[in-house]
Design an enzyme around this catalytic site. Structure first.
Site, PDB file in Angstrom:
ATOM      1  CB  SER A 190     -22.576 -33.439 -43.403  1.00  0.00           C
ATOM      2  OG  SER A 190     -22.311 -31.842 -42.807  1.00  0.00           O
ATOM      3  CE1 TYR A 239     -21.122 -33.293 -39.305  1.00  0.00           C
ATOM      4  CE2 TYR A 239     -21.891 -34.289 -38.155  1.00  0.00           C
ATOM      5  CZ  TYR A 239     -22.072 -34.369 -38.693  1.00  0.00           C
ATOM      6  OH  TYR A 239     -22.678 -33.819 -39.361  1.00  0.00           O
ATOM      7  CE  LYS A 256     -23.038 -36.833 -39.949  1.00  0.00           C
ATOM      8  NZ  LYS A 256     -24.343 -37.828 -40.177  1.00  0.00           N
TER       9      LYS A 256
HETATM   10  C1  WQD Z   1     -22.452 -21.024 -38.634  1.00  0.00           C
HETATM   11  C2  WQD Z   1     -20.965 -20.338 -38.981  1.00  0.00           C
HETATM   12  C3  WQD Z   1     -19.366 -19.880 -37.629  1.00  0.00           C
HETATM   13  C4  WQD Z   1     -21.221 -20.104 -33.903  1.00  0.00           C
HETATM   14  C5  WQD Z   1     -22.900 -27.070 -39.230  1.00  0.00           C
HETATM   15  C6  WQD Z   1     -23.102 -28.202 -38.278  1.00  0.00           C
HETATM   16  C7  WQD Z   1     -22.294 -29.847 -39.395  1.00  0.00           C
HETATM   17  C8  WQD Z   1     -22.799 -29.769 -40.408  1.00  0.00           C
HETATM   18  C9  WQD Z   1     -22.788 -27.938 -41.252  1.00  0.00           C
HETATM   19  C10 WQD Z   1     -24.918 -30.935 -40.788  1.00  0.00           C
HETATM   20  C11 WQD Z   1     -19.130 -20.404 -38.800  1.00  0.00           C
HETATM   21  C12 WQD Z   1     -20.064 -19.249 -36.975  1.00  0.00           C
HETATM   22  C13 WQD Z   1     -21.292 -20.545 -34.942  1.00  0.00           C
HETATM   23  C14 WQD Z   1     -20.909 -18.581 -33.456  1.00  0.00           C
HETATM   24  C15 WQD Z   1     -19.973 -17.945 -34.662  1.00  0.00           C
HETATM   25  N1  WQD Z   1     -24.464 -29.639 -40.461  1.00  0.00           N
HETATM   26  N2  WQD Z   1     -20.645 -19.037 -35.652  1.00  0.00           N
HETATM   27  N3  WQD Z   1     -21.036 -17.702 -33.860  1.00  0.00           N
HETATM   28  O1  WQD Z   1     -19.822 -24.992 -38.446  1.00  0.00           O
HETATM   29  O2  WQD Z   1     -21.154 -24.502 -40.919  1.00  0.00           O
HETATM   30  O3  WQD Z   1     -21.406 -26.282 -39.460  1.00  0.00           O
HETATM   31  O4  WQD Z   1     -22.843 -27.127 -40.517  1.00  0.00           O
HETATM   32  O5  WQD Z   1     -24.171 -31.995 -41.013  1.00  0.00           O
HETATM   33  O6  WQD Z   1     -23.059 -30.872 -38.305  1.00  0.00           O
HETATM   34  O7  WQD Z   1     -22.367 -27.959 -36.754  1.00  0.00           O
HETATM   35  O8  WQD Z   1     -22.406 -24.244 -38.018  1.00  0.00           O
HETATM   36  O9  WQD Z   1     -23.456 -22.851 -36.920  1.00  0.00           O
HETATM   37  O10 WQD Z   1     -22.049 -23.755 -36.101  1.00  0.00           O
HETATM   38  O11 WQD Z   1     -21.337 -22.200 -37.726  1.00  0.00           O
HETATM   39  O12 WQD Z   1     -19.772 -17.069 -34.994  1.00  0.00           O
HETATM   40  O13 WQD Z   1     -21.553 -18.570 -32.348  1.00  0.00           O
HETATM   41  O14 WQD Z   1     -21.146 -19.635 -37.660  1.00  0.00           O
HETATM   42  O15 WQD Z   1     -17.703 -19.679 -37.274  1.00  0.00           O
HETATM   43  O16 WQD Z   1     -18.857 -19.555 -39.826  1.00  0.00           O
HETATM   44  P1  WQD Z   1     -21.109 -24.520 -39.536  1.00  0.00           P
HETATM   45  P2  WQD Z   1     -22.158 -23.553 -37.132  1.00  0.00           P
END
Ligand code: WQD
Length: 345
Positions: A128, A153, A157
Site C-alpha cells: 500500500s 494498518y 504493510k
Molecule cells: C480518501 C479521502 C478522506 C471517507 C485507503 C485505504 C487504505 C489504502 C489507501 C490500500 C480522504 C476522504 C473518506 C468519507 C471523506 N488502500 N473521505 N469522507 O484513507 O486514502 O486509504 O486507500 O491499501 O487501505 O483505506 O482512503 O477512501 O478512506 O479516503 O472525506 O466518508 O476521502 O478524508 O481524504 P484512504 P479513503
C-alpha cells in the site's frame, strides 16, 4: 490451462477482480478466504462473469495447520497472490493487536508454507501507498523513504515488506513482487462485481455511492483546510480492474523469470491526483445524481496529498492504468444500483 494460482482473500474486493483476470488469462484460480470481509455469493458472481467456478476453501490463514494441509493437497501451485489482510485504517488504530496478529501472522504462515513446499515459489503481495506516509516529494516514487506509518494498518504493510525481503534473501528460489496500491475504486464493467463493504464504509467512494442510492443520509467531507487547491485531501484513485491486471502482469514477470531482483516493488497508481471535491463532482457529472454532503473536521491519520510516480511500473513492469475517473465512478455506481436491486442477497 496456464497453471494453478492461489489467491488468498480472493473473495474480497481486489481479490475477486484478480480471480476474474486470472481466469480470463487461462489460469486456474484457487481461493482461500475466511469470509471476514466478504460473502459466499461473490463466488457465483465471479462464475457468472467467467463461466468458471473457482475452487474456494473457507480457511483462516492464521491457522497454520490448515494452511499446511492445503499446501500438501495443492503441491502443484505455480504462485500465490496474497490479499488476505484487514485493511481499515481507523479500525487498526482502535484494535492494533488484531491487525498485527492477522496481517503479519497470516503472511508468516503463508511464507513458511511456500518456502517449505516444492512449488509456489513466487509471491505477489498486496502492499500500500500508506507505507510512504505524507511524502516530502510528489509524485512519490518507490525509492522514496518509507516514513513512520500513520496507522497500525500501514505499519503491518511496512513490516510485511521487510519480512518478504528477508525471506527472499534467505530462500534462493523464492521471489516476490510487492505492489503498493494507491486508492482502488470502481467496479467490474459487467456490474456483477464490486466493493462489498460490510457495515458503514470507511472509504470515500462506497460512501458516495451509498449516499447516492439512499442507504446513507449524507456524505461527510473530512476537512477543507488542507494545503490543496480546494482545501480537501488529494488521492490517486485507480480503477480496480487496472489494479487486477497489474497482479497478473507481476505474476507472469516472475513465472517467466524476468524479474531482476528476488523482491521487486512497484507503485500502482495513475499518476494523477484528485481532491475529494473533484471526486464528488466527477461522480455527480458522470451519474447525474446530486450528492448530499457537508464539510466536517479533518479525519485523524489522513495524509494531506499523495499521488504516484508510475514510471517504474510503466517501464519495467510494462503496465499502465487505462481507466479514468469517470469510468471509475460510473462502474462504482452501476454496482451500487445492482446491489440495491438485490444482486447480492
Ligand atoms: C480518501 C479521502 C478522506 C471517507 C485507503 C485505504 C487504505 C489504502 C489507501 C490500500 C480522504 C476522504 C473518506 C468519507 C471523506 N488502500 N473521505 N469522507 O484513507 O486514502 O486509504 O486507500 O491499501 O487501505 O483505506 O482512503 O477512501 O478512506 O479516503 O472525506 O466518508 O476521502 O478524508 O481524504 P484512504 P479513503
Amino acid at each position: 490451462m496456464a497453471g494453478k494460482i492461489l489467491v488468498t482473500g480472493g473473495m474480497g474486493y481486489i481479490g475477486s477482480h484478480t480471480v476474474v483476470e486470472l481466469q480470463q488469462n487461462g489460469y486456474q484460480a484457487v481461493i482461500l478466504d475466511n469470509l471476514s470481509n466478504s460473502k459466499p455469493g461473490m463466488l457465483d458472481l465471479i462464475t457468472q462473469i467467467t463461466g468458471i467456478k473457482p475452487e474456494f476453501i473457507n480457511l483462516d490463514m492464521q491457522e497454520r495447520d490448515g494452511l499446511e494441509v492445503f499446501f500438501r493437497e495443492h503441491h502443484d501451485l505455480e504462485g500465490v497472490i496474497h490479499f488476505a489482510a484487514y485493511k481499515a485504517v481507523g479500525e487498526s488504530v482502535e484494535n492494533p493487536l488484531m491487525y498485527y496478529r492477522n496481517n503479519l501472522g497470516s503472511l508468516i504462515n503463508m511464507l513458511a508454507c511456500m518456502t517449505g513446499s516444492r512449488a509456489a515459489k513466487h509471491l505477489v503481495f498486496s502492499s500500500s501507498c500508506t507505507v510512504y506516509g505524507q511524502p516530502e516529494v510528489l509524485p512519490v516514487s518507490e525509492n522514496a523513504p518509507v516514513k513512520p506509518a500513520m496507522s497500525p494498518y500501514g505499519n503491518t504493510k511496512q513490516i510485511s515488506e521487510e519480512i518478504i525481503e528477508d525471506t527472499c534473501q534467505a530462500s534462493k528460489k523464492f521471489s516476490a513482487i510487492s505492489l503498493r496500491y494507491f486508492n482502488p475504486i470502481g467496479a467490474h464493467e459487467s456490474g456483477l462485481l464490486g466493493e462489498l463493504p460490510l457495515g458503514v464504509p470507511n472509504n470515500l467512494v462506497p460512501f458516495i455511492t451509498q449516499t447516492a442510492i439512499g442507504k446513507r443520509k449524507q456524505l461527510t467531507v473530512f476537512g477543507n483546510d488542507y494545503d490543496t487547491p480546494d482545501g480537501t485531501c488529494i488521492r490517486d484513485y485507480i480503477h480496480v480492474s487496472d489494479l487486477a491486471r497489474a497482479h497478473v502482469v507481476a505474476l507472469e514477470r516472475m513465472l517467466k523469470k524476468q524479474n531482476k531482483e528476488s523482491h521487486e516493488i512497484f507503485n500502482l497508481g495513475t499518476g494523477r491526483g484528485y481532491s475529494v471535491l473533484e471526486a464528488v463532482n466527477a461522480f455527480e457529472k458522470t451519474t447525474g445524481v446530486k450528492l448530499n454532503w457537508k464539510f466536517s473536521d479533518r479525519r485523524p491519520g489522513d495524509v494531506e496529498k499523495v499521488w504516484a510516480d508510475t514510471g517504474k511500473a510503466n517501464k519495467v513492469l510494462g503496465w499502465k492504468a487505462e481507466r479514468g475517473l469517470e469510468e471509475m465512478m460510473a462502474t462504482a455506481w452501476k454496482w451500487e444500483v445492482n446491489l440495491n436491486e438485490g444482486l447480492m442477497k
